[in-house]
Write a protein that holds these residues in place. Structure first.
Motif, PDB file in Angstrom:
ATOM      1  N   ARG A 145       1.524  26.864 -50.961  1.00 26.27           N
ATOM      2  CA  ARG A 145       1.946  25.981 -49.865  1.00 26.27           C
ATOM      3  C   ARG A 145       0.701  25.225 -49.410  1.00 26.27           C
ATOM      4  N   LEU A 146       0.761  23.914 -49.468  1.00 24.53           N
ATOM      5  CA  LEU A 146      -0.406  23.107 -49.154  1.00 24.53           C
ATOM      6  C   LEU A 146      -0.459  22.800 -47.662  1.00 24.53           C
ATOM      7  N   ALA A 147      -1.641  22.899 -47.099  1.00 22.06           N
ATOM      8  CA  ALA A 147      -1.838  22.655 -45.668  1.00 22.06           C
ATOM      9  C   ALA A 147      -1.991  21.164 -45.406  1.00 22.06           C
ATOM     10  N   LEU A 148      -1.189  20.646 -44.490  1.00 23.38           N
ATOM     11  CA  LEU A 148      -1.254  19.221 -44.178  1.00 23.38           C
ATOM     12  C   LEU A 148      -2.557  18.872 -43.464  1.00 23.38           C
ATOM     13  N   CYS A 152      -2.250  13.292 -41.463  1.00 16.85           N
ATOM     14  CA  CYS A 152      -1.141  12.945 -42.359  1.00 16.85           C
ATOM     15  C   CYS A 152       0.198  12.956 -41.629  1.00 16.85           C
ATOM     16  N   ALA A 153       1.053  11.990 -41.940  1.00 19.30           N
ATOM     17  CA  ALA A 153       2.417  11.940 -41.414  1.00 19.30           C
ATOM     18  C   ALA A 153       3.309  11.240 -42.420  1.00 19.30           C
ATOM     19  N   LEU A 154       4.582  11.543 -42.344  1.00 18.37           N
ATOM     20  CA  LEU A 154       5.561  10.941 -43.244  1.00 18.37           C
ATOM     21  C   LEU A 154       6.643  10.283 -42.399  1.00 18.37           C
ATOM     22  N   ILE A 155       6.916   9.021 -42.661  1.00 20.10           N
ATOM     23  CA  ILE A 155       7.961   8.273 -41.958  1.00 20.10           C
ATOM     24  C   ILE A 155       9.042   7.909 -42.969  1.00 20.10           C
ATOM     25  N   PHE A 205      10.357  15.242 -52.917  1.00 24.23           N
ATOM     26  CA  PHE A 205       9.243  16.174 -53.110  1.00 24.23           C
ATOM     27  C   PHE A 205       8.297  16.123 -51.910  1.00 24.23           C
ATOM     28  N   ALA A 206       7.945  14.921 -51.473  1.00 21.27           N
ATOM     29  CA  ALA A 206       7.015  14.776 -50.352  1.00 21.27           C
ATOM     30  C   ALA A 206       7.586  15.372 -49.078  1.00 21.27           C
ATOM     31  N   ARG A 207       8.856  15.097 -48.810  1.00 20.98           N
ATOM     32  CA  ARG A 207       9.475  15.640 -47.594  1.00 20.98           C
ATOM     33  C   ARG A 207       9.493  17.164 -47.629  1.00 20.98           C
ATOM     34  N   ALA A 211       7.260  19.780 -45.325  1.00 23.36           N
ATOM     35  CA  ALA A 211       8.013  20.634 -44.411  1.00 23.36           C
ATOM     36  C   ALA A 211       7.666  22.109 -44.598  1.00 23.36           C
ATOM     37  N   GLY A 212       6.756  22.403 -45.537  1.00 23.15           N
ATOM     38  CA  GLY A 212       6.288  23.767 -45.714  1.00 23.15           C
ATOM     39  C   GLY A 212       6.762  24.457 -46.970  1.00 23.15           C
ATOM     40  N   ALA A 213       7.497  23.770 -47.848  1.00 23.15           N
ATOM     41  CA  ALA A 213       7.960  24.378 -49.087  1.00 23.15           C
ATOM     42  C   ALA A 213       6.803  24.599 -50.043  1.00 23.15           C
ATOM     43  N   THR A 214       6.967  25.560 -50.942  1.00 24.00           N
ATOM     44  CA  THR A 214       5.968  25.728 -51.993  1.00 24.00           C
ATOM     45  C   THR A 214       6.045  24.535 -52.940  1.00 24.00           C
ATOM     46  N   VAL A 215       5.008  24.369 -53.746  1.00 24.73           N
ATOM     47  CA  VAL A 215       5.007  23.275 -54.713  1.00 24.73           C
ATOM     48  C   VAL A 215       6.203  23.402 -55.656  1.00 24.73           C
TER      49      VAL A 215
END
Length: 251
Positions: A145-148, A152-155, A205-207, A211-215
């Motif tokens: 799980r990658l730490a943001l 970083c933000a996603l719109i 994938f990005a969302r 949101a905390g999912a594993t790769v």
């Protein structure tokens, strides 16, 4: 209510009376002088919105933006002493502002600009690099799980908000290269904030990963898209500065 709170309430509400005990050097109540002070505070908040939302202002014009900002300031007071944080709920206000109803994408553009401001002022944490991931075994990578990164933000929008934002960062505006929905990544991989429209095949994938999912789970969320490629999607996000090093990976 303390004297400080009474003073703040009077500054924020034009209908409030002059705070009790507040006098000029001559010992007299001076409502006109206080009105000037109150107006200066109001103007400073409008100015803060003008600086924070330049593309929204460009889309609606100076006069409309100023009128909209004045209504917002009259209804919404700062919740933080840091003026750059003022306007976090401006996008929601725009979404419910009847005169802006003919521009349904305007609130999403405002959300993007809020994210840009947060990214600009975010902590200077290190950026996770592609090289840091290269040493991981594939099975370990898929379980990671990658730490943001704090910048970083996603719109995600049903409108081409990233293209609109880029087009109106110049005058005259450039032609739009897209007319459909867009997912936009805001990050600060270096000194400058970068706004990137993600490829359509990478958006699920990005969302998921943000949101905390594993790769691996995030890749599964994109499995129905024939154009999705895990390697290019992951390298793309990492290269844009979306993540910071965590316990399992180092920059």
């Amino acid at each position: 209510m303390s004297a400080q709170n009474r003073f703040a309430q009077a500054v924020q509400d034009p209908a409030s009376a002059l705070p009790q005990g507040l006098t000029s050097k001559g010992g007299q109540n001076d409502p006109l002088r206080f009105a000037v002070y109150r107006n200066n505070v109001h103007v400073s908040l409008v100015t803060a919105l003008t600086r924070a939302f330049p593309v929204v202002r460009a889309l609606v014009g100076e006069e409309f933006f100023a009128a909209m900002a004045r209504v917002f300031v009259a209804q919404t007071k700062p919740s933080s002493p840091m003026l750059f944080q003022y306007g976090e709920n401006f996008p929601d206000f725009i979404a419910d502002f009847p005169p802006a109803a003919s521009l349904p994408y305007l609130s999403d553009v405002a959300r993007l600009e809020c994210a840009w401001t947060r990214a600009y002022h975010a902590a200077d944490d290190p950026i996770l690099t592609v090289n840091a991931l290269a040493g991981l075994q594939p099975s370990n990578l898929l379980q990671s799980r990658l730490a943001l990164h704090p910048a970083c933000a996603l719109i995600t929008s049903r409108f081409p908000v990233g293209s609109i934002w880029h087009a109106h960062r110049q005058s005259p505006p450039a032609a739009l290269g897209s007319a459909g929905p867009e997912t936009v990544l805001i990050a600060r991989p270096g000194l400058d904030v970068v706004v990137t429209v993600l490829p359509h095949q990478d958006t699920d994938f990005a969302r998921a990963i943000m949101a905390g999912a594993t790769v691996g789970d995030a890749a599964t969320a994109s499995a129905n898209n024939a154009d999705f490629d895990l390697g290019s999607a992951l390298v793309g996000l990492v290269s844009l500065g979306a993540f910071k090093p965590s316990k399992g990976n180092k920059a």
